[in-house]
Scaffold this active site. Sequence first.
Site, PDB file in Angstrom:
ATOM      1  N   ASN A 170       2.428   5.465   4.206  1.00  0.00           N
ATOM      2  CA  ASN A 170       2.583   6.117   5.507  1.00  0.00           C
ATOM      3  C   ASN A 170       2.570   5.133   6.665  1.00  0.00           C
ATOM      4  OD1 ASN A 170      -0.204   5.934   4.613  1.00  0.00           O
ATOM      5  ND2 ASN A 170      -0.762   6.962   6.516  1.00  0.00           N
ATOM      6  N   HIS A 171       2.032   3.931   6.446  1.00  0.00           N
ATOM      7  CA  HIS A 171       2.024   2.920   7.515  1.00  0.00           C
ATOM      8  C   HIS A 171       3.266   2.017   7.503  1.00  0.00           C
ATOM      9  CE1 HIS A 171      -1.870   3.800   9.238  1.00  0.00           C
ATOM     10  NE2 HIS A 171      -2.384   3.866   8.034  1.00  0.00           N
TER      11      HIS A 171
HETATM   12 FE   LIG Z   1      -3.426   1.935   3.027  1.00  0.00          FE
HETATM   13 FE   LIG Z   2      -1.750   4.937   3.521  1.00  0.00          FE
END
Ligand SMILES: [Fe+2]
Ligand SMILES: [Fe+2]
Lengths: 263, 263, 263, 263
Positions: B68-69
């Site tokens: 997600n990053h």
């Molecule tokens: Fe992470």
């Molecule tokens: Fe993550």
Amino acid sequence: MRVLMIGDIMGEVGRSALSTYLPRLKRTHQPDAIIVNGENAADDGRGITRGIAREFFGAGIDGITLGNHTWDKREIFDFIDDEPRMIRPANYPEGAPGASVAKLSLSRGELTVISLMGRTFLANLDCPFRKADEILKSLGKTGPILVDFHAETTSEKQALSWYLDGRVSAVIGTHTHVQTADERILPGGTAFLSDVGMTGPYDSVLGMEREIVIKRFLTQLPVRFEVAEGRVQLNGVLLDFDSSGKARGIKRIRIDDDQPWFE
Amino acid sequence: MRVLMIGDIMGEVGRSALSTYLPRLKRTHQPDAIIVNGENAADDGRGITRGIAREFFGAGIDGITLGNHTWDKREIFDFIDDEPRMIRPANYPEGAPGASVAKLSLSRGELTVISLMGRTFLANLDCPFRKADEILKSLGKTGPILVDFHAETTSEKQALSWYLDGRVSAVIGTHTHVQTADERILPGGTAFLSDVGMTGPYDSVLGMEREIVIKRFLTQLPVRFEVAEGRVQLNGVLLDFDSSGKARGIKRIRIDDDQPWFE
Amino acid sequence: MRVLMIGDIMGEVGRSALSTYLPRLKRTHQPDAIIVNGENAADDGRGITRGIAREFFGAGIDGITLGNHTWDKREIFDFIDDEPRMIRPANYPEGAPGASVAKLSLSRGELTVISLMGRTFLANLDCPFRKADEILKSLGKTGPILVDFHAETTSEKQALSWYLDGRVSAVIGTHTHVQTADERILPGGTAFLSDVGMTGPYDSVLGMEREIVIKRFLTQLPVRFEVAEGRVQLNGVLLDFDSSGKARGIKRIRIDDDQPWFE
Amino acid sequence: MRVLMIGDIMGEVGRSALSTYLPRLKRTHQPDAIIVNGENAADDGRGITRGIAREFFGAGIDGITLGNHTWDKREIFDFIDDEPRMIRPANYPEGAPGASVAKLSLSRGELTVISLMGRTFLANLDCPFRKADEILKSLGKTGPILVDFHAETTSEKQALSWYLDGRVSAVIGTHTHVQTADERILPGGTAFLSDVGMTGPYDSVLGMEREIVIKRFLTQLPVRFEVAEGRVQLNGVLLDFDSSGKARGIKRIRIDDDQPWFE
Ligand SMILES: [Fe+2]
Ligand SMILES: [Fe+2]
Ligand SMILES: [Fe+2]
Ligand SMILES: [Fe+2]
Ligand SMILES: [Fe+2]
Ligand SMILES: [Fe+2]
Ligand SMILES: [Fe+2]
Ligand SMILES: [Fe+2]
């Protein structure tokens, strides 16, 4: 003082696994107290009944912690107030039935068990951090203190453990049904494990029949979860506290067909 | 084929821990491929830069999975399309930049690495289950396949592992930054671990300065998270696949001051 | 073409309110089509039964849209495939039973009704934006198109309305059970209202007995929601489309004791 | 006493709309007090600055309520404690800076304004229901009381309004940026509106540039939201309270190109 804590007992399969291994665990580890999380102990994995609680106490369990499934069986409201060894999360709004702090008198002294529940992705309860402060202040000087922190996220669990480091003997997480491998003793003397894991069906999704859970993810349609059958697992943790309440040891216990019991 | 996978490298502290232990890990375990999750590798723990990716590849890392990053550093959009060994979750909507399936040519054959991301409590992506089906169909016959499943909940992770059992060589979870102790090989031959854990600051909350995270929980006011300093941890997993792509072994690796490295 | 759309019919109270006002609404407004959202029409406010659907069609309702409560009554799986005028959200994963696009033949032409559901805070469905593209492409040239967008947040609703502006005749929100006052015709000719509101008990919380809902917020303990009794409300919207499918008028309808019906 | 409440002022566009219409609104409606929600008043729609607060007070605004965006501009921490007419949600944990109850002295008496924030899908604050009890108890006998309830869901808003019915003069919702059409006076004499709506760009998604928000929904990639430009809207509500603090009237105000101002 040695405490054996066993993670969420899941349905009849979980209770049966507990019956199978508890005598051996007692014999081998000689715990002074045994605590189980019982929020999934009912046959369908939701809540706990009076009969099952009695069965646990009869088998030598000293305290039963609970969690978000505490209230799933309506009969809980009829008996939880009579049973000070059943411990529901303390940060439910004031007025909730049941005890959330238990002082258990053991042959080797007194063990205080506290249940708290996380809020992230879980429920709009009172703040578990400030509730912990409040309880610890009210307790005053005491022996070892074990906190069952029933929470979803690793961040809330780690944060609470650091917040309570040196003020309680152990913070042991429950709820995710998967044991974590991060057991340690924090610098202040508090033992910590993010999650102790689940006791119940081994070939399952968190204890539930896996095909049903997969169907749910695939279709997003409602399904009726059922506790899985077949092979079992038991997950727990062994904690050693010294007379000042500091943790001296923490050891994970995992029993299943891949990591079978050897005596 | 032996694959070493190392969990979310967190900031400069995590990169330094990797530098310290990678030569010893190579020497001891002789992996054929090394995969790291790099979504937190930038100095502030958010995303990854081109320079850091090059540093990893230069150090012998064969593939970098993300999560997600992935998109936290704007420069990712400038270079991710040039680097087929950077692997972002495949179930972002069609048109997202970057590769999500990497075929890595190793001396001992080809390893396919796939990244998928969970949706529960995380992001409104396409269905990871059906996306996995689609990818596997398009791959056709292939050698070992490693899936990094970047997800929050244990239920989504376990469900996907059962769904893919027998169709991929391993499903290894990332994102919670806490290693789980549930490593196993499922009946169909797929190795599984709910989460491989994080590589970075040991005395922290998921890698972040703990006092800041505690302040956030206590006050609910905005804070600026910072990567913690001090002692380090490395978390990984060692996977053995046979020539048919079945998993033959899975072994967790945890290195920190409580479980120090012994050669 | 004039379309009357009436918001989520809630339980027996809502069905009764519909019976009371529908004849007057027809007489006064002379709609060419009447669409109701029926996801809460069952006695307990959860789902809809075959008998209730028949009752609606018998009363001159042309189409019944649904939402997240579509599947609450198990019998829906037995009859939804037989009834092309019941319209469940189109972005459930492929394979879900039931129609999600209805072409209704009216005396004044054909009206296409599409149901879509939001994802934010609601469910991990397929992307409603891309699903709308897909449906519109498959429809080809057609008459007026009404979209019921069943979603929680105002942001997702407004965003979809702009995304579809000029491509459909109207985007009308449902699900929050509260009518919004933002009716308008967007520059491309699409009528929009964030939420049409609910038809059912007036002195309630979203149709449910208010003391029970308050108890839930106060105690965080499980409660059994019940449809409230007493005074009723009806909420709807009147839409006028020209022969090219552009919206020419949008008018909210709210009937309750504070805004009573006058003929 | 007549109170004019105006919903979330969004960026420079919103402040400009306020400047344009405020003199006319004052002239026409002759309010005794004017309250605005200012949580989005900064140029980028996030938080509020000291300069903007002064501008509002200089223009005759009597009180500024806030919400989840209260803390977005760091400078708020430097001045909120000096300004008792800035009112942040009361159910932030104890110790948060700023006032959450304002007693405004008006020519026609005293108006008490309270800010509370919902928890569902929003933030882990203290219980707004119990916090309201606590505040009302501490206030003792007082004149009219206006509650700004900054919350996401219609259920929490309706439940709180019923909970406070007869104990406060009005419960007016904010946060969704869309005005609802459910204005009413509850049986106990409390005026209620689920959401007063937003003041700012009319052709936007909640005030933000619509193409950017649509891109976010379509790609799930990070975007930088920007306050939209172009046509404006103003949303507010006019409340009449009698000397006993009961509500006697509630009237929505909506001004935009589809519902233009006529004097
Ligand atoms: Fe992470
Ligand atoms: Fe993550
Ligand atoms: Fe559990
Ligand atoms: Fe639980
Ligand atoms: Fe509904
Ligand atoms: Fe709904
Ligand atoms: Fe706002
Ligand atoms: Fe807000």
